[in-house]
Design a protein around this motif. Structure first.
Motif, short mmCIF file in Angstrom:
data_model
loop_
_atom_site.label_atom_id
_atom_site.label_comp_id
_atom_site.label_asym_id
_atom_site.label_seq_id
_atom_site.Cartn_x
_atom_site.Cartn_y
_atom_site.Cartn_z
N SER A 202 20.38 37.83 -27.21
CA SER A 202 19.95 39.02 -27.95
C SER A 202 19.92 40.26 -27.05
O SER A 202 19.97 40.17 -25.82
CB SER A 202 18.57 38.80 -28.55
N ALA A 203 19.81 41.41 -27.69
CA ALA A 203 19.79 42.70 -26.98
C ALA A 203 18.66 42.75 -25.96
O ALA A 203 18.80 43.40 -24.92
CB ALA A 203 19.66 43.84 -27.99
N SER A 204 17.55 42.07 -26.22
CA SER A 204 16.41 42.10 -25.29
C SER A 204 16.70 41.35 -23.99
O SER A 204 15.96 41.49 -23.02
CB SER A 204 15.17 41.52 -25.96
N MET A 205 17.78 40.57 -23.97
CA MET A 205 18.12 39.77 -22.78
C MET A 205 19.20 40.41 -21.92
O MET A 205 19.64 39.82 -20.94
CB MET A 205 18.61 38.38 -23.20
N VAL A 206 19.66 41.61 -22.29
CA VAL A 206 20.75 42.25 -21.55
C VAL A 206 20.42 43.70 -21.23
O VAL A 206 19.59 44.33 -21.87
CB VAL A 206 22.09 42.20 -22.33
N THR A 207 21.11 44.19 -20.22
CA THR A 207 21.09 45.61 -19.88
C THR A 207 22.54 46.09 -19.93
O THR A 207 23.40 45.50 -19.28
CB THR A 207 20.53 45.83 -18.45
N ILE A 208 22.78 47.11 -20.74
CA ILE A 208 24.14 47.66 -20.82
C ILE A 208 24.37 48.55 -19.61
O ILE A 208 23.61 49.49 -19.36
CB ILE A 208 24.35 48.44 -22.14
N PHE B 257 23.16 40.05 -17.82
CA PHE B 257 22.36 39.05 -18.51
C PHE B 257 21.08 38.83 -17.73
O PHE B 257 21.11 38.42 -16.57
CB PHE B 257 23.17 37.75 -18.63
N ASP B 258 19.94 39.11 -18.37
CA ASP B 258 18.65 38.99 -17.71
C ASP B 258 17.94 37.69 -18.05
O ASP B 258 16.81 37.47 -17.63
CB ASP B 258 17.76 40.19 -18.08
N GLY B 259 18.61 36.82 -18.83
CA GLY B 259 18.01 35.56 -19.25
C GLY B 259 18.49 34.40 -18.40
O GLY B 259 18.98 34.58 -17.29
N SER B 260 18.36 33.20 -18.96
CA SER B 260 18.80 31.98 -18.28
C SER B 260 19.78 31.24 -19.20
O SER B 260 19.90 31.56 -20.39
CB SER B 260 17.61 31.07 -17.96
N ASP B 261 20.46 30.25 -18.65
CA ASP B 261 21.41 29.47 -19.45
C ASP B 261 20.74 28.84 -20.67
O ASP B 261 21.39 28.62 -21.69
CB ASP B 261 22.06 28.38 -18.60
N ASP B 262 19.45 28.57 -20.59
CA ASP B 262 18.73 28.00 -21.73
C ASP B 262 18.67 28.97 -22.91
O ASP B 262 18.43 28.55 -24.05
CB ASP B 262 17.30 27.61 -21.33
N ASP B 263 18.88 30.26 -22.66
CA ASP B 263 18.87 31.27 -23.72
C ASP B 263 20.19 31.33 -24.48
O ASP B 263 20.27 31.96 -25.53
CB ASP B 263 18.56 32.66 -23.14
N VAL B 264 21.22 30.70 -23.94
CA VAL B 264 22.53 30.70 -24.60
C VAL B 264 22.53 29.65 -25.70
O VAL B 264 22.17 28.50 -25.47
CB VAL B 264 23.67 30.42 -23.59
N ASP B 265 22.90 30.07 -26.91
CA ASP B 265 22.95 29.17 -28.07
C ASP B 265 24.28 29.39 -28.78
O ASP B 265 24.43 30.34 -29.56
CB ASP B 265 21.78 29.45 -29.01
N LEU B 266 25.25 28.53 -28.50
CA LEU B 266 26.58 28.69 -29.07
C LEU B 266 26.61 28.45 -30.57
O LEU B 266 27.59 28.79 -31.24
CB LEU B 266 27.58 27.77 -28.36
N VAL C 205 27.62 39.56 -17.40
CA VAL C 205 27.54 39.03 -16.04
C VAL C 205 26.11 38.59 -15.73
O VAL C 205 25.14 39.22 -16.14
CB VAL C 205 28.04 40.04 -14.97
N ASN C 206 26.01 37.49 -14.99
CA ASN C 206 24.70 36.99 -14.61
C ASN C 206 24.28 37.57 -13.26
O ASN C 206 24.99 38.41 -12.68
CB ASN C 206 24.68 35.45 -14.61
N ARG C 207 23.15 37.12 -12.76
CA ARG C 207 22.60 37.64 -11.50
C ARG C 207 23.53 37.40 -10.30
O ARG C 207 23.46 38.11 -9.31
CB ARG C 207 21.24 37.01 -11.23
N ASP C 208 24.40 36.39 -10.42
CA ASP C 208 25.34 36.09 -9.34
C ASP C 208 26.63 36.90 -9.44
O ASP C 208 27.52 36.74 -8.60
CB ASP C 208 25.71 34.60 -9.36
N GLY C 209 26.74 37.75 -10.46
CA GLY C 209 27.95 38.54 -10.64
C GLY C 209 29.08 37.76 -11.29
O GLY C 209 30.23 38.19 -11.25
N HIS C 210 28.76 36.61 -11.88
CA HIS C 210 29.77 35.81 -12.58
C HIS C 210 29.77 36.19 -14.05
O HIS C 210 28.73 36.54 -14.63
CB HIS C 210 29.48 34.32 -12.41
#
Length: 162
Positions: free
Chosen positions: A68-74, A111-120, A20-25
């Motif tokens: 990556s793990a550094s971009m998330v909080t479980i 998710f503590d990153g931004s959409d730019d951090d997503v690499d499909l 989930v992102n900062r908006d809860g989506h």
């Protein structure tokens, strides 16, 4: 599948991630191998023999999204695994015919990153061709029909923290 062939009764060990992102989506990706249907799913995948569930969830997340793990909080893990059965037409076709479905442990991650951090394309082969962020209540409407109950359960269990 012939009538004489035994149907599998074992469930594939699996993890899933509700990111989930900062908006809860919640993050959903459109599977490359299922473009004909408008089906989207959250990251998920098999657990290797002896692999820690949290490590497997972080591995699958990075492979499928580049996050990556550094971009998330479980935030939470499901209390109990959630099982689903494959529809009859898929039994024997997926996972080398070994499993009748999956037993999934889900993780809620912020998710503590931004959409730019997503690499499909972080992993070859890629699983998703597109991604979007949706309200958790919409998840059930986006997944293949045989996984709807799983998504309802995941959203219900994590709703207080989203």
């Amino acid at each position: 599948m012939s009538d004489q062939q035994a149907l599998p009764t074992e469930y594939r060990p699996c993890v899933g991630v509700m990111l989930v992102n900062r908006d809860g989506h919640a993050f959903v990706g459109q599977r490359i191998d299922n473009r004909e249907g408008d089906f989207w799913q959250m990251p998920q995948g098999g657990v290797d023999k002896g692999e820690d569930l949290e490590a497997a969830a972080l591995r699958e997340l990075e492979e499928e999204t580049g996050v990556s793990a550094s971009m998330v909080t479980i935030l939470q893990q499901t209390v109990n695994p959630i099982r689903y059965d494959l529809p009859e037409e898929l039994i024997g076709k997926l996972w080398k015919g070994k499993y009748c479905g999956q037993e999934q442990v889900w993780f809620l991650m912020r998710f503590d990153g931004s959409d730019d951090d997503v690499d499909l394309e972080a992993h070859d082969p890629a699983e998703f061709c597109a991604f979007k962020w949706v309200k958790p209540a919409a998840l059930e409407d986006l997944i293949v029909p045989f996984k709807k109950r799983v998504y309802r359960s995941v959203v219900a269990e994590f709703s207080a923290l989203v």
